[in-house]
Design an enzyme around this catalytic site. Structure first.
Site, mmCIF file in Angstrom:
data_model
loop_
_atom_site.group_PDB
_atom_site.id
_atom_site.type_symbol
_atom_site.label_atom_id
_atom_site.label_comp_id
_atom_site.label_asym_id
_atom_site.label_seq_id
_atom_site.Cartn_x
_atom_site.Cartn_y
_atom_site.Cartn_z
ATOM 1 N N ASP A 184 -22.115 72.302 -61.739
ATOM 2 C CA ASP A 184 -21.949 73.298 -60.673
ATOM 3 C C ASP A 184 -23.242 73.465 -59.872
ATOM 4 O O ASP A 184 -24.340 73.160 -60.353
ATOM 5 C CB ASP A 184 -21.631 74.681 -61.285
ATOM 6 C CG ASP A 184 -20.211 74.763 -61.823
ATOM 7 O OD1 ASP A 184 -19.556 73.716 -61.957
ATOM 8 O OD2 ASP A 184 -19.771 75.892 -62.120
ATOM 9 N N HIS A 231 -25.157 72.555 -64.801
ATOM 10 C CA HIS A 231 -25.549 72.811 -63.420
ATOM 11 C C HIS A 231 -26.482 71.725 -62.900
ATOM 12 O O HIS A 231 -27.346 71.249 -63.646
ATOM 13 C CB HIS A 231 -26.250 74.172 -63.317
ATOM 14 C CG HIS A 231 -25.346 75.328 -63.611
ATOM 15 N ND1 HIS A 231 -25.048 75.723 -64.899
ATOM 16 C CD2 HIS A 231 -24.652 76.160 -62.792
ATOM 17 C CE1 HIS A 231 -24.220 76.761 -64.849
ATOM 18 N NE2 HIS A 231 -23.963 77.041 -63.591
HETATM 19 ZN ZN LIG Z 1 -22.214 78.624 -59.462
#
Ligand SMILES: [Zn+2]
Length: 314
Positions: A119, A272
């Site tokens: 992400d 991430h």
């Molecule tokens: Zn996010």
């Protein structure tokens, strides 16, 4: 007479020197100030980038789903009772081009397949992650932020060209704005969706809600919102494993340990590739090896994959 001439010459020299000083001194001062201004501007830009990075991480941390969530498929996959039998909500006519080409049909739990998801990218971390994935022959899913897509278009193109799936995360990543209403969510999603489509020529079919499908910001609208996104044919994915790489001070060891702590026949691992940390890329080889040693293969999220989603237990 000679004396007078000498005096005039000296005066001329003094005048010339004064003139030179009047020109040279301000120029030097100006150049020095410009250098200083440039340096300050660079520091200001760095500070802004740091603020962006921290606020993104903080938002994700604050929007963590409530403790009382389960992994059960939530009832909100059905259109809410208040909507059925009534006139279609006006937001259904917003963004008429933003529909998936591959609507969500039957979904399958693919056992022993692990889905690595990233992400908040793309960012300067992404190329290293792409290289590691290539080294292991692993494909992953990237849920991108539209404003970062605009900043790093070549990285997104590269990721798509290498066979990874580009899904939508958000355009602004500002929870308060995007979850203010179904309409504002659709506006934000559509902007990011369009950016990816324009860049890759592929319509994103999968997405991940910032903060997960049910979070502290969308409590009031998540039912009609999810119903509308499903109506448009988009499949959304929460996660059942997290590397915890966007909170606190992650290390390569901590992200490996967190990611591999999952007990699931179909792990969907939240990681991430934003700007917060290099720990994700550092730990990634061990994460891949860890899942491989347990007999998992790796897949990308497409709408046929079972939507692991948070349920809400009041
Ligand atoms: Zn996010």
């Amino acid at each position: 007479m000679k004396h007078l001439k000498q005096n005039t010459a000296r005066r001329r020299q003094a005048l010339l020197a004064a003139l030179l000083l009047a020109i040279v001194l301000p120029s030097v001062a100006c150049a020095a100030l410009t250098v200083r201004q440039n340096r300050l501007q660079r520091r200001l830009a760095d500070a802004h980038a740091e603020i962006d990075r921290l606020s993104l991480a903080l938002q994700d941390a604050q929007a963590e789903p409530p403790d009382n969530v389960s992994e059960e498929r939530p009832p909100e996959h059905e259109p809410p009772a208040s909507v059925s039998g009534q006139a279609a909500p006006a937001y259904q006519s917003l963004h008429p081009d933003v529909y998936s080409d591959t609507p969500v049909g039957d979904q399958t739990v693919y056992e022993n397949v692990c889905y690595l998801t990233f992400d908040d990218g793309p960012s300067e971390q992404t190329p290293a992650i792409l290289d590691i994935l290539d080294r292991y022959g692993v494909k992953a899913t990237f849920f991108v932020v539209g404003s970062s897509v605009q900043k790093y278009p070549d990285i997104v193109k590269d990721a798509a060209a290498r066979g990874h799936v580009i899904g939508v995360h958000t355009d602004s990543h500002v929870y308060k704005d995007i979850y203010a209403s179904v309409e504002s969510y659709l506006d934000d999603f559509s902007a990011a969706w369009q950016r990816v489509y324009d860049l890759t020529g592929q319509k994103p079919a999968v997405f991940r809600f910032p903060g997960g499908s049910i979070n502290q910001y969308n409590k009031g609208i998540y039912q009609p919102l999810i119903a509308e996104m499903l109506r448009r044919g988009f499949a959304y994915y929460d996660w059942n494993a997290s590397a915890e790489d966007a909170v606190g001070k992650p290390t390569a060891e901590s992200v490996v340990q967190n990611a591999l702590s999952v007990q699931s026949k179909m792990p969907i691992v939240l990681m991430h590739d934003g700007t917060y940390t290099t720990a994700t890329a550092e730990g990634l080889p061990k994460i891949i090896e860890g899942f491989q040693s347990r007999g998992y293969t790796f897949g990308v999220l497409t709408p046929d994959v079972y939507s692991v989603a948070f349920g809400y237990r009041d």
